[in-house]
Write a protein that holds these residues in place. Sequence first.
Motif, PDB file in Angstrom:
ATOM      1  N   THR A 174       0.835  -1.200   0.000  1.00 55.98           N
ATOM      2  CA  THR A 174       0.000   0.000   0.000  1.00 55.98           C
ATOM      3  C   THR A 174       0.868   1.247   0.000  1.00 55.98           C
ATOM      4  O   THR A 174       0.537   2.250  -0.654  1.00 55.98           O
ATOM      5  N   LEU A 175       1.993   1.201   0.688  1.00 57.99           N
ATOM      6  CA  LEU A 175       2.930   2.329   0.657  1.00 57.99           C
ATOM      7  C   LEU A 175       3.547   2.482  -0.734  1.00 57.99           C
ATOM      8  O   LEU A 175       3.759   3.613  -1.204  1.00 57.99           O
ATOM      9  N   VAL A 176       3.798   1.370  -1.401  1.00 50.41           N
ATOM     10  CA  VAL A 176       4.263   1.434  -2.795  1.00 50.41           C
ATOM     11  C   VAL A 176       3.186   2.078  -3.657  1.00 50.41           C
ATOM     12  O   VAL A 176       3.475   2.933  -4.507  1.00 50.41           O
ATOM     13  N   LEU A 177       1.941   1.687  -3.445  1.00 46.92           N
ATOM     14  CA  LEU A 177       0.828   2.291  -4.177  1.00 46.92           C
ATOM     15  C   LEU A 177       0.787   3.802  -3.946  1.00 46.92           C
ATOM     16  O   LEU A 177       0.558   4.570  -4.885  1.00 46.92           O
ATOM     17  N   ALA A 178       1.017   4.234  -2.714  1.00 45.76           N
ATOM     18  CA  ALA A 178       1.028   5.665  -2.411  1.00 45.76           C
ATOM     19  C   ALA A 178       2.113   6.369  -3.224  1.00 45.76           C
ATOM     20  O   ALA A 178       1.881   7.447  -3.792  1.00 45.76           O
ATOM     21  N   LEU A 179       3.295   5.769  -3.310  1.00 39.48           N
ATOM     22  CA  LEU A 179       4.377   6.364  -4.102  1.00 39.48           C
ATOM     23  C   LEU A 179       4.028   6.392  -5.590  1.00 39.48           C
ATOM     24  O   LEU A 179       4.335   7.368  -6.287  1.00 39.48           O
ATOM     25  N   VAL A 180       3.385   5.339  -6.074  1.00 35.26           N
ATOM     26  CA  VAL A 180       2.956   5.304  -7.473  1.00 35.26           C
ATOM     27  C   VAL A 180       1.947   6.423  -7.730  1.00 35.26           C
ATOM     28  O   VAL A 180       2.029   7.126  -8.748  1.00 35.26           O
ATOM     29  N   GLN A 181       1.019   6.620  -6.805  1.00 37.93           N
ATOM     30  CA  GLN A 181       0.035   7.683  -6.993  1.00 37.93           C
ATOM     31  C   GLN A 181       0.691   9.062  -6.980  1.00 37.93           C
ATOM     32  O   GLN A 181       0.321   9.934  -7.767  1.00 37.93           O
ATOM     33  N   ILE A 182       1.666   9.254  -6.107  1.00 37.61           N
ATOM     34  CA  ILE A 182       2.387  10.528  -6.066  1.00 37.61           C
ATOM     35  C   ILE A 182       3.093  10.764  -7.403  1.00 37.61           C
ATOM     36  O   ILE A 182       2.997  11.852  -7.986  1.00 37.61           O
ATOM     37  N   ALA A 183       3.785   9.744  -7.895  1.00 36.48           N
ATOM     38  CA  ALA A 183       4.523   9.872  -9.157  1.00 36.48           C
ATOM     39  C   ALA A 183       3.578  10.077 -10.338  1.00 36.48           C
ATOM     40  O   ALA A 183       3.855  10.890 -11.229  1.00 36.48           O
ATOM     41  N   LEU A 184       2.482   9.368 -10.350  1.00 34.25           N
ATOM     42  CA  LEU A 184       1.515   9.490 -11.438  1.00 34.25           C
ATOM     43  C   LEU A 184       0.919  10.891 -11.479  1.00 34.25           C
ATOM     44  O   LEU A 184       0.835  11.524 -12.542  1.00 34.25           O
ATOM     45  N   GLU A 204      -6.262  10.036   3.318  1.00 34.90           N
ATOM     46  CA  GLU A 204      -7.234  10.175   4.406  1.00 34.90           C
ATOM     47  C   GLU A 204      -7.402   8.871   5.175  1.00 34.90           C
ATOM     48  O   GLU A 204      -7.593   8.880   6.392  1.00 34.90           O
ATOM     49  N   THR A 205      -7.347   7.739   4.476  1.00 31.83           N
ATOM     50  CA  THR A 205      -7.583   6.453   5.132  1.00 31.83           C
ATOM     51  C   THR A 205      -6.300   5.693   5.462  1.00 31.83           C
ATOM     52  O   THR A 205      -6.321   4.805   6.313  1.00 31.83           O
ATOM     53  N   LEU A 206      -5.202   6.047   4.828  1.00 29.97           N
ATOM     54  CA  LEU A 206      -3.948   5.314   5.031  1.00 29.97           C
ATOM     55  C   LEU A 206      -3.497   5.283   6.490  1.00 29.97           C
ATOM     56  O   LEU A 206      -3.100   4.216   6.977  1.00 29.97           O
ATOM     57  N   PRO A 207      -3.541   6.396   7.235  1.00 30.28           N
ATOM     58  CA  PRO A 207      -3.117   6.308   8.638  1.00 30.28           C
ATOM     59  C   PRO A 207      -3.949   5.326   9.467  1.00 30.28           C
ATOM     60  O   PRO A 207      -3.408   4.633  10.336  1.00 30.28           O
ATOM     61  N   VAL A 208      -5.226   5.244   9.173  1.00 31.65           N
ATOM     62  CA  VAL A 208      -6.089   4.313   9.904  1.00 31.65           C
ATOM     63  C   VAL A 208      -5.712   2.875   9.549  1.00 31.65           C
ATOM     64  O   VAL A 208      -5.625   2.002  10.428  1.00 31.65           O
ATOM     65  N   PHE A 209      -5.455   2.616   8.276  1.00 33.68           N
ATOM     66  CA  PHE A 209      -5.038   1.282   7.843  1.00 33.68           C
ATOM     67  C   PHE A 209      -3.704   0.907   8.482  1.00 33.68           C
ATOM     68  O   PHE A 209      -3.537  -0.202   8.993  1.00 33.68           O
ATOM     69  N   ILE A 210      -2.759   1.835   8.452  1.00 34.61           N
ATOM     70  CA  ILE A 210      -1.450   1.569   9.066  1.00 34.61           C
ATOM     71  C   ILE A 210      -1.633   1.219  10.545  1.00 34.61           C
ATOM     72  O   ILE A 210      -1.073   0.230  11.027  1.00 34.61           O
ATOM     73  N   GLY A 211      -2.409   2.031  11.240  1.00 37.07           N
ATOM     74  CA  GLY A 211      -2.638   1.770  12.658  1.00 37.07           C
ATOM     75  C   GLY A 211      -3.284   0.425  12.908  1.00 37.07           C
ATOM     76  O   GLY A 211      -2.858  -0.329  13.800  1.00 37.07           O
ATOM     77  N   ALA A 212      -4.295   0.085  12.119  1.00 36.19           N
ATOM     78  CA  ALA A 212      -4.998  -1.184  12.308  1.00 36.19           C
ATOM     79  C   ALA A 212      -4.075  -2.373  12.060  1.00 36.19           C
ATOM     80  O   ALA A 212      -4.082  -3.346  12.822  1.00 36.19           O
TER      81      ALA A 212
END
Length: 131
Positions: free
Chosen positions: A11-21, A63-71
Motif C-alpha cells: 500500500t505504501l508502494v501504491l502511495a508512491l505510485v500515486q504521487i509519481a503518477l 485520508e484512510t492510510l493512517p487508519v489502515f497503518i494503525g490497524a
Amino acid sequence: MTVELKLLAWTLVLALVQIALTASFRSRETGLPYNAGPRDVPSPAPVGIITGRLIRAQNNLFETLPVFIGAVLIAHLAQVHTAATYWGAMLYFWGRVVYVPLYAFGIPYARTLAWTASLVGIAMLLESVLK
C-alpha cells in the motif's frame, strides 16, 4: 512477515505510485521548468480533468492510510492474525488499487464500491483487534 504487513508495504508502494503518477500528469500541464522550480507563483496552467481526479484519488488514499497503518500495526503487535485480518488487509489494498483507475476514468458507482470495500477492510481489521 505476515500477509497484513506485506499488504501494508504494498500500500505504501501504491502511495508512491500515486504521487509519481499525479506529478507526471501535472508536469505535462505546467512544463518541467515550472515543476522543477520553486513554484513561488501559481501555476500558469489549470489542472486538467484527469490530473484533478488523480489528485483527489491521492488525497482520498491519504485520508484512510493512517487508519489502515494503525490497524495493521495493532493487529501485528497484538499477534492477531485471523481470516478477518487477512481479508480485511486484502480488501483495503485491492480496493485502493482498483480505486485509482476508476477515479481517473470517471467511473462513478464502481469507484464508490471500491472505496467502500477498502473501508470494510479497515473495519474488519479493527473488529478483529477489538474482540
